[in-house]
Design a protein around this motif. Structure first.
Motif, PDB file in Angstrom:
ATOM      1  N   ALA A  29       0.851  -1.182   0.000  1.00 35.45           N
ATOM      2  CA  ALA A  29       0.000   0.000   0.000  1.00 35.45           C
ATOM      3  C   ALA A  29       0.889   1.234   0.000  1.00 35.45           C
ATOM      4  O   ALA A  29       1.962   1.238   0.619  1.00 35.45           O
ATOM      5  CB  ALA A  29      -0.913   0.005   1.221  1.00 35.45           C
ATOM      6  N   VAL A  30       0.444   2.266  -0.713  1.00 39.84           N
ATOM      7  CA  VAL A  30       1.127   3.557  -0.753  1.00 39.84           C
ATOM      8  C   VAL A  30       0.074   4.655  -0.636  1.00 39.84           C
ATOM      9  O   VAL A  30      -1.110   4.413  -0.835  1.00 39.84           O
ATOM     10  CB  VAL A  30       1.926   3.756  -2.071  1.00 39.84           C
ATOM     11  CG1 VAL A  30       3.087   2.780  -2.166  1.00 39.84           C
ATOM     12  CG2 VAL A  30       1.028   3.657  -3.296  1.00 39.84           C
ATOM     13  N   ARG A  31       0.540   5.840  -0.330  1.00 46.71           N
ATOM     14  CA  ARG A  31      -0.361   6.995  -0.323  1.00 46.71           C
ATOM     15  C   ARG A  31       0.049   7.904  -1.483  1.00 46.71           C
ATOM     16  O   ARG A  31       1.233   8.196  -1.664  1.00 46.71           O
ATOM     17  CB  ARG A  31      -0.288   7.760   0.993  1.00 46.71           C
ATOM     18  CG  ARG A  31      -1.330   8.878   1.074  1.00 46.71           C
ATOM     19  CD  ARG A  31      -1.268   9.622   2.391  1.00 46.71           C
ATOM     20  NE  ARG A  31      -1.613   8.791   3.527  1.00 46.71           N
ATOM     21  CZ  ARG A  31      -2.846   8.594   3.987  1.00 46.71           C
ATOM     22  NH1 ARG A  31      -3.874   9.148   3.374  1.00 46.71           N
ATOM     23  NH2 ARG A  31      -3.053   7.848   5.047  1.00 46.71           N
ATOM     24  N   TRP A  32      -0.950   8.294  -2.254  1.00 52.99           N
ATOM     25  CA  TRP A  32      -0.722   9.182  -3.390  1.00 52.99           C
ATOM     26  C   TRP A  32      -1.837  10.212  -3.436  1.00 52.99           C
ATOM     27  O   TRP A  32      -3.014   9.843  -3.412  1.00 52.99           O
ATOM     28  CB  TRP A  32      -0.689   8.367  -4.692  1.00 52.99           C
ATOM     29  CG  TRP A  32      -0.580   9.201  -5.917  1.00 52.99           C
ATOM     30  CD1 TRP A  32      -1.561   9.402  -6.849  1.00 52.99           C
ATOM     31  CD2 TRP A  32       0.525   9.967  -6.349  1.00 52.99           C
ATOM     32  NE1 TRP A  32      -1.116  10.243  -7.826  1.00 52.99           N
ATOM     33  CE2 TRP A  32       0.178  10.611  -7.547  1.00 52.99           C
ATOM     34  CE3 TRP A  32       1.803  10.190  -5.829  1.00 52.99           C
ATOM     35  CZ2 TRP A  32       1.043  11.444  -8.237  1.00 52.99           C
ATOM     36  CZ3 TRP A  32       2.660  11.022  -6.519  1.00 52.99           C
ATOM     37  CH2 TRP A  32       2.283  11.626  -7.711  1.00 52.99           C
ATOM     38  N   GLU A  33      -1.459  11.482  -3.466  1.00 52.07           N
ATOM     39  CA  GLU A  33      -2.417  12.584  -3.477  1.00 52.07           C
ATOM     40  C   GLU A  33      -3.477  12.437  -2.393  1.00 52.07           C
ATOM     41  O   GLU A  33      -4.666  12.638  -2.618  1.00 52.07           O
ATOM     42  CB  GLU A  33      -3.031  12.751  -4.867  1.00 52.07           C
ATOM     43  CG  GLU A  33      -2.012  13.152  -5.913  1.00 52.07           C
ATOM     44  CD  GLU A  33      -2.595  13.410  -7.279  1.00 52.07           C
ATOM     45  OE1 GLU A  33      -3.761  13.040  -7.543  1.00 52.07           O
ATOM     46  OE2 GLU A  33      -1.865  13.989  -8.104  1.00 52.07           O
ATOM     47  N   GLY A  34      -3.031  12.034  -1.209  1.00 49.77           N
ATOM     48  CA  GLY A  34      -3.903  11.959  -0.046  1.00 49.77           C
ATOM     49  C   GLY A  34      -4.704  10.679   0.105  1.00 49.77           C
ATOM     50  O   GLY A  34      -5.344  10.472   1.126  1.00 49.77           O
ATOM     51  N   ARG A  35      -4.684   9.814  -0.911  1.00 51.70           N
ATOM     52  CA  ARG A  35      -5.464   8.569  -0.853  1.00 51.70           C
ATOM     53  C   ARG A  35      -4.536   7.365  -0.774  1.00 51.70           C
ATOM     54  O   ARG A  35      -3.444   7.377  -1.341  1.00 51.70           O
ATOM     55  CB  ARG A  35      -6.344   8.438  -2.091  1.00 51.70           C
ATOM     56  CG  ARG A  35      -7.420   9.532  -2.135  1.00 51.70           C
ATOM     57  CD  ARG A  35      -8.505   9.264  -3.126  1.00 51.70           C
ATOM     58  NE  ARG A  35      -9.162   7.996  -2.833  1.00 51.70           N
ATOM     59  CZ  ARG A  35      -9.699   7.214  -3.749  1.00 51.70           C
ATOM     60  NH1 ARG A  35      -9.667   7.544  -5.018  1.00 51.70           N
ATOM     61  NH2 ARG A  35     -10.281   6.091  -3.415  1.00 51.70           N
ATOM     62  N   VAL A  36      -5.010   6.330  -0.096  1.00 55.81           N
ATOM     63  CA  VAL A  36      -4.246   5.087   0.006  1.00 55.81           C
ATOM     64  C   VAL A  36      -4.655   4.163  -1.130  1.00 55.81           C
ATOM     65  O   VAL A  36      -5.848   3.979  -1.398  1.00 55.81           O
ATOM     66  CB  VAL A  36      -4.481   4.403   1.373  1.00 55.81           C
ATOM     67  CG1 VAL A  36      -3.780   3.062   1.435  1.00 55.81           C
ATOM     68  CG2 VAL A  36      -4.001   5.318   2.513  1.00 55.81           C
ATOM     69  N   HIS A  37      -3.662   3.589  -1.792  1.00 57.28           N
ATOM     70  CA  HIS A  37      -3.869   2.645  -2.890  1.00 57.28           C
ATOM     71  C   HIS A  37      -3.074   1.390  -2.580  1.00 57.28           C
ATOM     72  O   HIS A  37      -1.954   1.474  -2.063  1.00 57.28           O
ATOM     73  CB  HIS A  37      -3.396   3.238  -4.220  1.00 57.28           C
ATOM     74  CG  HIS A  37      -4.061   4.527  -4.554  1.00 57.28           C
ATOM     75  ND1 HIS A  37      -5.297   4.593  -5.152  1.00 57.28           N
ATOM     76  CD2 HIS A  37      -3.672   5.817  -4.347  1.00 57.28           C
ATOM     77  CE1 HIS A  37      -5.635   5.853  -5.312  1.00 57.28           C
ATOM     78  NE2 HIS A  37      -4.668   6.615  -4.826  1.00 57.28           N
ATOM     79  N   ALA A  38      -3.640   0.236  -2.915  1.00 57.82           N
ATOM     80  CA  ALA A  38      -2.960  -1.034  -2.648  1.00 57.82           C
ATOM     81  C   ALA A  38      -2.988  -1.911  -3.891  1.00 57.82           C
ATOM     82  O   ALA A  38      -3.957  -1.892  -4.665  1.00 57.82           O
ATOM     83  CB  ALA A  38      -3.617  -1.760  -1.483  1.00 57.82           C
ATOM     84  N   TYR A  39      -1.934  -2.698  -4.055  1.00 53.78           N
ATOM     85  CA  TYR A  39      -1.772  -3.568  -5.217  1.00 53.78           C
ATOM     86  C   TYR A  39      -1.076  -4.853  -4.807  1.00 53.78           C
ATOM     87  O   TYR A  39      -0.346  -4.883  -3.805  1.00 53.78           O
ATOM     88  CB  TYR A  39      -0.894  -2.884  -6.285  1.00 53.78           C
ATOM     89  CG  TYR A  39      -1.454  -1.584  -6.773  1.00 53.78           C
ATOM     90  CD1 TYR A  39      -2.407  -1.558  -7.784  1.00 53.78           C
ATOM     91  CD2 TYR A  39      -1.057  -0.373  -6.211  1.00 53.78           C
ATOM     92  CE1 TYR A  39      -2.951  -0.368  -8.222  1.00 53.78           C
ATOM     93  CE2 TYR A  39      -1.598   0.827  -6.648  1.00 53.78           C
ATOM     94  CZ  TYR A  39      -2.535   0.824  -7.652  1.00 53.78           C
ATOM     95  OH  TYR A  39      -3.082   2.007  -8.083  1.00 53.78           O
ATOM     96  N   LEU A  40      -1.255  -5.895  -5.611  1.00 49.08           N
ATOM     97  CA  LEU A  40      -0.393  -7.053  -5.459  1.00 49.08           C
ATOM     98  C   LEU A  40       1.013  -6.601  -5.789  1.00 49.08           C
ATOM     99  O   LEU A  40       1.224  -5.801  -6.709  1.00 49.08           O
ATOM    100  CB  LEU A  40      -0.806  -8.187  -6.404  1.00 49.08           C
ATOM    101  CG  LEU A  40      -2.096  -8.926  -6.081  1.00 49.08           C
ATOM    102  CD1 LEU A  40      -2.297 -10.068  -7.081  1.00 49.08           C
ATOM    103  CD2 LEU A  40      -2.095  -9.470  -4.655  1.00 49.08           C
ATOM    104  N   ASN A  41       1.983  -7.096  -5.079  1.00 49.12           N
ATOM    105  CA  ASN A  41       3.371  -6.715  -5.308  1.00 49.12           C
ATOM    106  C   ASN A  41       3.954  -7.603  -6.405  1.00 49.12           C
ATOM    107  O   ASN A  41       4.792  -8.464  -6.158  1.00 49.12           O
ATOM    108  CB  ASN A  41       4.186  -6.819  -4.023  1.00 49.12           C
ATOM    109  CG  ASN A  41       5.542  -6.154  -4.154  1.00 49.12           C
ATOM    110  OD1 ASN A  41       5.883  -5.623  -5.205  1.00 49.12           O
ATOM    111  ND2 ASN A  41       6.309  -6.194  -3.086  1.00 49.12           N
ATOM    112  N   GLU A  42       3.481  -7.365  -7.622  1.00 51.58           N
ATOM    113  CA  GLU A  42       3.872  -8.176  -8.763  1.00 51.58           C
ATOM    114  C   GLU A  42       3.831  -7.330 -10.028  1.00 51.58           C
ATOM    115  O   GLU A  42       2.790  -6.783 -10.385  1.00 51.58           O
ATOM    116  CB  GLU A  42       2.912  -9.360  -8.893  1.00 51.58           C
ATOM    117  CG  GLU A  42       3.240 -10.335  -9.973  1.00 51.58           C
ATOM    118  CD  GLU A  42       2.286 -11.510  -9.949  1.00 51.58           C
ATOM    119  OE1 GLU A  42       1.322 -11.511 -10.741  1.00 51.58           O
ATOM    120  OE2 GLU A  42       2.504 -12.415  -9.125  1.00 51.58           O
ATOM    121  N   CYS A  43       4.965  -7.223 -10.696  1.00 51.07           N
ATOM    122  CA  CYS A  43       5.042  -6.464 -11.941  1.00 51.07           C
ATOM    123  C   CYS A  43       4.096  -7.072 -12.971  1.00 51.07           C
ATOM    124  O   CYS A  43       3.918  -8.291 -13.028  1.00 51.07           O
ATOM    125  CB  CYS A  43       6.480  -6.487 -12.465  1.00 51.07           C
ATOM    126  SG  CYS A  43       6.725  -5.528 -13.968  1.00 51.07           S
TER     127      CYS A  43
END
Length: 112
Positions: A29-43
């Protein structure tokens, strides 16, 4: 997953273990422009984790998520690949919510 204050705009992300299609999978998970976004850690190119240094998902400009192995770069808010060997593909987005100062992974929810 983590306290919301652990995620700051364009800074280090937080890794966590998610369940994806019934199988444990690394995620972040990361925060970008005030919102939290999450992804599978896979290219999206080949299934390797994006971060070489743990939690370091952003490029040097702190504007894009980047695969440390291939250099593919992604929009932090959508996971869309803007350049690299998988241009036009996407990271797998996961649903998260921030409540009472904590970030929670919602395994059964559809991400926005």
């Amino acid at each position: 997953m983590c306290p919301a204050e652990a995620l700051r705009n364009g800074e280090l992300g937080v890794r966590f273990q998610a369940e994806w299609r019934g199988v444990p999978a690394p995620a972040f998970a990361v925060r970008w422009e005030g919102r939290v976004h999450a992804y599978l850690n896979e290219c999206a190119h080949i299934p390797v984790e994006l971060d070489f240094n743990e939690g370091d998902f952003f490029d040097l400009s702190r504007s894009y998520l980047i695969c440390a192995t291939h250099g593919a770069y992604y929009r932090p808010d959508s996971g869309y690949c803007l350049g690299g060997p998988c241009k036009g593909a996407r990271l797998t987005k996961l649903a998260v919510v921030v409540e009472a100062g904590m970030v929670y992974f919602l395994p059964d929810a559809i991400p926005d």
